[in-house]
Enzyme design. Structure first.
Site, PDB file in Angstrom:
ATOM      1  N   TYR A 250       0.832  -1.201   0.000  1.00 28.97           N
ATOM      2  CA  TYR A 250       0.000   0.000   0.000  1.00 28.97           C
ATOM      3  C   TYR A 250       0.861   1.242   0.000  1.00 28.97           C
ATOM      4  O   TYR A 250       2.057   1.222   0.322  1.00 28.97           O
ATOM      5  CB  TYR A 250      -0.925   0.021   1.225  1.00 28.97           C
ATOM      6  CG  TYR A 250      -0.192   0.159   2.536  1.00 28.97           C
ATOM      7  CD1 TYR A 250       0.108   1.420   3.083  1.00 28.97           C
ATOM      8  CD2 TYR A 250       0.218  -0.977   3.247  1.00 28.97           C
ATOM      9  CE1 TYR A 250       0.808   1.533   4.275  1.00 28.97           C
ATOM     10  CE2 TYR A 250       0.904  -0.861   4.442  1.00 28.97           C
ATOM     11  CZ  TYR A 250       1.202   0.389   4.953  1.00 28.97           C
ATOM     12  OH  TYR A 250       1.900   0.512   6.121  1.00 28.97           O
ATOM     13  N   PHE A 261       2.608   9.607   3.763  1.00 27.00           N
ATOM     14  CA  PHE A 261       2.946   9.488   5.176  1.00 27.00           C
ATOM     15  C   PHE A 261       3.289   8.058   5.582  1.00 27.00           C
ATOM     16  O   PHE A 261       3.878   7.830   6.644  1.00 27.00           O
ATOM     17  CB  PHE A 261       1.787  10.013   6.057  1.00 27.00           C
ATOM     18  CG  PHE A 261       0.498   9.264   5.875  1.00 27.00           C
ATOM     19  CD1 PHE A 261       0.247   8.077   6.535  1.00 27.00           C
ATOM     20  CD2 PHE A 261      -0.478   9.758   5.022  1.00 27.00           C
ATOM     21  CE1 PHE A 261      -0.935   7.392   6.370  1.00 27.00           C
ATOM     22  CE2 PHE A 261      -1.672   9.084   4.851  1.00 27.00           C
ATOM     23  CZ  PHE A 261      -1.903   7.898   5.519  1.00 27.00           C
ATOM     24  N   ASP A 262       2.950   7.070   4.718  1.00 26.45           N
ATOM     25  CA  ASP A 262       3.262   5.676   5.043  1.00 26.45           C
ATOM     26  C   ASP A 262       3.175   4.855   3.764  1.00 26.45           C
ATOM     27  O   ASP A 262       2.371   5.158   2.860  1.00 26.45           O
ATOM     28  CB  ASP A 262       2.287   5.145   6.093  1.00 26.45           C
ATOM     29  CG  ASP A 262       2.747   3.795   6.655  1.00 26.45           C
ATOM     30  OD1 ASP A 262       3.933   3.438   6.443  1.00 26.45           O
ATOM     31  OD2 ASP A 262       1.930   3.113   7.288  1.00 26.45           O
ATOM     32  N   ILE A 280      -7.420   0.584  10.832  1.00 19.19           N
ATOM     33  CA  ILE A 280      -8.471   1.600  10.934  1.00 19.19           C
ATOM     34  C   ILE A 280      -9.746   1.083  10.283  1.00 19.19           C
ATOM     35  O   ILE A 280      -9.713   0.192   9.414  1.00 19.19           O
ATOM     36  CB  ILE A 280      -8.021   2.921  10.288  1.00 19.19           C
ATOM     37  CG1 ILE A 280      -7.684   2.724   8.796  1.00 19.19           C
ATOM     38  CG2 ILE A 280      -6.835   3.531  11.032  1.00 19.19           C
ATOM     39  CD1 ILE A 280      -7.316   4.009   8.072  1.00 19.19           C
ATOM     40  N   TYR A 306      -8.200   8.406  11.663  1.00 15.89           N
ATOM     41  CA  TYR A 306      -7.635   8.742  12.978  1.00 15.89           C
ATOM     42  C   TYR A 306      -8.393   9.868  13.685  1.00 15.89           C
ATOM     43  O   TYR A 306      -7.971  10.333  14.754  1.00 15.89           O
ATOM     44  CB  TYR A 306      -6.155   9.116  12.805  1.00 15.89           C
ATOM     45  CG  TYR A 306      -5.333   7.948  12.297  1.00 15.89           C
ATOM     46  CD1 TYR A 306      -4.888   6.957  13.170  1.00 15.89           C
ATOM     47  CD2 TYR A 306      -5.035   7.821  10.949  1.00 15.89           C
ATOM     48  CE1 TYR A 306      -4.148   5.885  12.710  1.00 15.89           C
ATOM     49  CE2 TYR A 306      -4.298   6.744  10.470  1.00 15.89           C
ATOM     50  CZ  TYR A 306      -3.857   5.776  11.362  1.00 15.89           C
ATOM     51  OH  TYR A 306      -3.134   4.710  10.901  1.00 15.89           O
ATOM     52  N   PHE A 323      -5.555   5.804   0.262  1.00 17.44           N
ATOM     53  CA  PHE A 323      -4.684   4.631   0.204  1.00 17.44           C
ATOM     54  C   PHE A 323      -4.872   3.920  -1.135  1.00 17.44           C
ATOM     55  O   PHE A 323      -6.011   3.750  -1.602  1.00 17.44           O
ATOM     56  CB  PHE A 323      -5.025   3.640   1.325  1.00 17.44           C
ATOM     57  CG  PHE A 323      -4.563   4.075   2.676  1.00 17.44           C
ATOM     58  CD1 PHE A 323      -3.299   3.758   3.130  1.00 17.44           C
ATOM     59  CD2 PHE A 323      -5.408   4.811   3.507  1.00 17.44           C
ATOM     60  CE1 PHE A 323      -2.885   4.136   4.395  1.00 17.44           C
ATOM     61  CE2 PHE A 323      -4.997   5.217   4.760  1.00 17.44           C
ATOM     62  CZ  PHE A 323      -3.736   4.883   5.225  1.00 17.44           C
TER      63      PHE A 323
END
Length: 332
Positions: A250, A261-262, A280, A306, A323
């Site tokens: 991902y 961010f990831d 999540i 979040y 995502f």
């Protein structure tokens, strides 16, 4: 004995076979003339294609065609360049020598006949000299008449050969005039029809592929919770369901500015139990139903991610996340 013929496109080459011969090879010339070259033979008003040649692909073709005496044949070709035929006469040299010798013997016999007639005339002159005392002028006249008769006979014998050659030339000219324009037009029409059919088939195939891609890529959908799901690629493997352990790759971005961010794009895949709250809420809902090999884009509102707290320092409060997820494995 060698036999050969150079065939130019758009011309016909006709003959009545006198000696049996065999055609063993058809080939293109040295000039690089592109396109398809087709060789035909016409027998009893019926065209037969012997071979199709292309420069740089198949420039020559072995043949095994035998033509017998008395057959009327016509060679012709299509394309932009010449085709060279080669082969050999299917007779022994001795047979041809015998024919030549027999012709020579016939000529010798005719000459002997002519001489005999002249000698008989001379004998008659001698007898007349004894009886009637014919003078020398009359003897010269008789000899001249004898020579004229010999020349006339020789001319009569040569005349049929000339007439045969003239008739052959007339036949060749007639055959050239009878160039199968209609048949060439038919062949062109057939070629055009084939090309049209191929084009139609290609268009239909492309349309079918496009339709299939459209079916495989449905429009993005928005759930009542605000989660947006967009399938980029439909997978063909096992389907991810709630309770199964799945492995994914991902990339996570902020919807506000596109900042990553990831991500998990190499090394060990990220694994979790689907529907168990290990990720999540947006993931539990959005990953459900994916197949192995599938790629899905998830736009997750903050209350399914979040929330008001965020995940400092990378994810600010109340952030909508995007995502792109690829399903790699589906376990038990």
């Amino acid at each position: 004995m060698f036999w050969g013929l150079k065939i130019m496109p758009g011309k016909t080459y006709s003959q009545t076979v006198e000696y049996p011969f065999k055609v063993t090879m058809a080939c293109l010339g040295q000039e690089p003339i592109l396109g398809r070259h087709c060789l035909f033979v016409r027998i009893e008003d019926q065209d037969y294609m012997l071979c199709s040649l292309n420069f740089g692909q198949n420039e020559q073709q072995s043949l095994n065609l035998v033509f017998s005496p008395g057959e009327e044949i016509v060679f012709h070709s299509t394309g932009k360049g010449p085709i060279y035929l080669s082969g050999m006469y299917d007779i022994d040299d001795e047979d041809m020598d015998d024919d030549e010798e027999s012709d020579a013997m016939d000529e010798d016999e005719d000459e002997e006949d002519y001489v005999d007639e002249g000698e008989e005339d001379d004998d008659e002159e001698e007898e007349d000299d004894d009886d009637d005392e014919i003078d020398e002028e009359e003897v010269k006249k008789l000899k001249a008449d004898a020579k004229k008769s010999i020349n006339k006979k020789a001319e009569k014998k040569a005349a049929p050969v000339k007439e045969e050659k003239k008739s052959e030339k007339k036949v060749e000219k007639k055959e050239e005039k009878k160039t199968p324009a209609k048949e060439e037009k038919k062949a062109e029409k057939k070629t055009e029809k084939k090309a049209e059919k191929k084009a139609e088939k290609k268009a239909e195939k492309k349309k079918a592929e496009a339709d299939a891609e459209t079916e495989k890529t449905p429009k993005k959908r928005t759930l009542s919770s605000g989660l947006v799901i967009e399938d980029i690629t439909i997978g063909t493997g096992a389907k991810a369901k709630s309770g199964k352990r799945v492995g994914v790759r991902y990339i996570g971005k902020l919807a506000k500015n596109g900042k990553v961010f990831d991500q998990n794009t190499k090394g060990a895949v990220f694994k979790f139990n689907l529907g168990k709250g290990e990720v999540i809420k947006g993931w539990d809902l959005g990953v459900n139903g994916m197949n192995i090999g599938g790629v899905r884009r998830l736009t997750i509102p903050s209350h399914l991610a979040y929330g008001v707290r965020g995940a400092p320092p990378d994810i600010p409060p109340n952030s909508t996340l995007i995502f792109e997820v690829k399903m790699i494995t589906v376990g038990k």
